[in-house]
Design a protein around this motif. Structure first.
Motif, PDB file in Angstrom:
ATOM      1  N   HIS A 182      27.978  38.062  20.285  1.00 31.55           N
ATOM      2  CA  HIS A 182      28.395  37.311  19.338  1.00 31.55           C
ATOM      3  C   HIS A 182      28.799  35.729  20.084  1.00 31.55           C
ATOM      4  O   HIS A 182      29.115  35.891  20.476  1.00 31.55           O
ATOM      5  N   ASP A 207      26.254  28.421  15.894  1.00 28.89           N
ATOM      6  CA  ASP A 207      26.363  29.727  16.285  1.00 28.89           C
ATOM      7  C   ASP A 207      25.214  30.565  15.993  1.00 28.89           C
ATOM      8  O   ASP A 207      24.866  31.639  16.891  1.00 28.89           O
ATOM      9  N   THR A 208      24.728  30.990  15.203  1.00 29.38           N
ATOM     10  CA  THR A 208      23.555  31.709  14.626  1.00 29.38           C
ATOM     11  C   THR A 208      22.442  31.459  15.467  1.00 29.38           C
ATOM     12  O   THR A 208      21.569  32.373  15.562  1.00 29.38           O
ATOM     13  N   ASP A 217      30.968  32.557  18.657  1.00 27.39           N
ATOM     14  CA  ASP A 217      32.109  32.110  17.745  1.00 27.39           C
ATOM     15  C   ASP A 217      31.813  30.474  18.432  1.00 27.39           C
ATOM     16  O   ASP A 217      32.871  30.536  19.564  1.00 27.39           O
ATOM     17  N   ASP A 218      31.817  29.478  18.343  1.00 23.30           N
ATOM     18  CA  ASP A 218      32.111  27.856  18.801  1.00 23.30           C
ATOM     19  C   ASP A 218      31.401  28.387  19.882  1.00 23.30           C
ATOM     20  O   ASP A 218      32.079  27.550  20.714  1.00 23.30           O
TER      21      ASP A 218
END
Length: 233
Positions: free
Chosen positions: A173, A147-148, A175-176
């Motif tokens: 942001h 994710d990063t 997430d998954d």
């Protein structure tokens, strides 16, 4: 990915077992079982890919064995299965073979697989020599990106390029693999483009956009000249 579209060379399997055209039927079956694969590329004497033998090419042999002679001596169930009598890779293989180059994008490779119904594609160079194999599962590897890493690509390749000096007002942001964009921007017309570009970043599963336009200024209103006139006595 450095802002470039991922290509077959990034995910393909480089260690590949292949057959020669003269490989015998039982050797083909044995090789498939040993390597846990359902298809194998076939090479000519010069090492170029000329076809592919899959489990589907081998099954007519089983259909033949169970067909048996009909009531008048005709073989039953053999219409449309000319490979039933084939005994070598050269006779069994599907040709012309569908291949891709190492620099083919994953998106294009996926479209080829979807259109043709094949599960894997030999990867060849310009001369036709085998460089690897790309399968459906290989194409899905891109969704295993961290994710990063995805967030960094979205910030650099989408937010920074679209919003320039105001990029710091957009928050990213992930997430998954699901990207969420929040913040306020001056040009709301860019929102659909931001979503489109973010969705194209390798590894992105979905994009949720919560971007807003500039806030309304309460000190700016509609000026009505008649509102300044004193009420009649």
């Amino acid at each position: 990915m450095n802002g470039t579209s991922p290509v077959v060379n990034d995910v393909m399997t480089r260690r590949v077992v292949a057959l020669r055209a003269g490989a015998a039927f039982k050797d083909i079956v044995r090789t498939m079982r040993e390597w846990h694969v359902s298809a194998l590329p076939v090479l000519d004497d010069g090492g170029r890919v000329v076809g592919v033998v899959s489990e589907a090419d081998l099954l007519p042999k089983e259909a033949y064995s169970e067909g048996g002679p009909g009531p008048y001596g005709q073989e039953r169930g053999l219409a449309g299965v000319p490979k039933a009598d084939a005994a070598t890779a050269g006779d069994l293989m599907t040709t012309p073979v569908i291949t891709v180059a190492p620099d083919t994008t994953l998106a294009r490779a996926a479209r080829i697989m979807a259109r043709t119904g094949v599960k894997r594609l030999p990867v060849v160079d310009r001369a036709g020599f085998l460089k690897g194999i790309v399968s459906r599962s290989d194409l899905l590897k891109i969704f295993m990106r961290a994710d990063t890493d995805i967030a960094e690509d979205v910030r650099r390749e989408v937010v920074a390029r679209l919003f320039g000096a105001h990029a710091e007002q957009v928050r990213v942001h992930v997430d998954d693999g699901v990207v969420t964009l929040t913040g306020r921007i001056l040009r709301t017309a860019l929102i659909p483009l931001a979503v489109h570009l973010a969705r194209a970043v390798p590894g992105v599963v979905d994009v949720r956009c919560e971007l807003l336009g500039p806030p309304c200024r309460p000190d700016i209103g509609t000026y009505r000249p008649d509102a300044q006139r004193p009420a009649p006595a």
